[in-house]
Scaffold this motif. Structure first.
Motif, PDB file in Angstrom:
ATOM      1  N   THR A  41      27.465  11.629  -1.896  1.00  0.00           N
ATOM      2  CA  THR A  41      26.941  10.966  -0.702  1.00  0.00           C
ATOM      3  C   THR A  41      25.468  11.332  -0.523  1.00  0.00           C
ATOM      4  O   THR A  41      25.109  12.504  -0.567  1.00  0.00           O
ATOM      5  CB  THR A  41      27.751  11.381   0.550  1.00  0.00           C
ATOM      6  N   HIS A  45      23.219  10.036   5.084  1.00  0.00           N
ATOM      7  CA  HIS A  45      24.397   9.198   5.271  1.00  0.00           C
ATOM      8  C   HIS A  45      25.467   9.941   6.064  1.00  0.00           C
ATOM      9  O   HIS A  45      25.374  11.140   6.287  1.00  0.00           O
ATOM     10  CB  HIS A  45      24.928   8.732   3.916  1.00  0.00           C
ATOM     11  N   ILE A  47      29.557  11.003   6.916  1.00  0.00           N
ATOM     12  CA  ILE A  47      30.904  11.201   6.395  1.00  0.00           C
ATOM     13  C   ILE A  47      31.848  11.372   7.575  1.00  0.00           C
ATOM     14  O   ILE A  47      31.448  11.789   8.663  1.00  0.00           O
ATOM     15  CB  ILE A  47      31.003  12.385   5.415  1.00  0.00           C
ATOM     16  N   HIS A  77      32.715   8.861   2.670  1.00  0.00           N
ATOM     17  CA  HIS A  77      31.408   8.299   2.998  1.00  0.00           C
ATOM     18  C   HIS A  77      31.638   7.124   3.957  1.00  0.00           C
ATOM     19  O   HIS A  77      32.470   6.270   3.698  1.00  0.00           O
ATOM     20  CB  HIS A  77      30.754   7.832   1.697  1.00  0.00           C
ATOM     21  N   HIS A  79      29.864   3.962   5.567  1.00  0.00           N
ATOM     22  CA  HIS A  79      28.668   3.128   5.393  1.00  0.00           C
ATOM     23  C   HIS A  79      29.101   1.660   5.402  1.00  0.00           C
ATOM     24  O   HIS A  79      30.197   1.341   5.858  1.00  0.00           O
ATOM     25  CB  HIS A  79      27.969   3.538   4.095  1.00  0.00           C
TER      26      HIS A  79
END
Length: 93
Positions: A41, A45, A47, A77, A79
């Motif tokens: 990752t 970003h 998690i 992750h 996103h």
């Protein structure tokens, strides 16, 4: 202890990475080790701090940022591949 992630609000369902991490790492937060990452990752970003079911609201900064488009396991992750923003979905929250 070197911090690898930050929890922006105690109620957040995600934490934000302060550096890139590899799958299998558990980034350190101010309150201890975070969840073990399930995939590599990038820096900055998000998690998942806990499991998030498809359709559940995802929170960051203490506010809802979108809905999970599929089940997200702790350490996954978070996103565009598993999160849809409210405006994108035609919702206001």
């Amino acid at each position: 202890m070197t911090l690898g992630a930050v929890i922006l609000d105690p109620g957040d369902s995600v934490l934000c990475l302060l550096r890139a991490h590899q799958a299998g790492e558990a980034p350190m937060t101010a309150s201890g080790a975070g969840p073990t990452l399930t995939a590599d990752t990038p820096l900055g970003h998000k998690i998942a701090r806990r499991a998030i079911a498809a359709g559940d609201v995802v929170t960051k900064y203490g506010v809802p940022i979108g809905r999970a488009t599929k089940d997200i396991a702790e350490g996954d992750h978070v996103h565009l591949h598993n999160l849809r923003g409210f405006l994108e979905a035609g919702e206001t929250s």
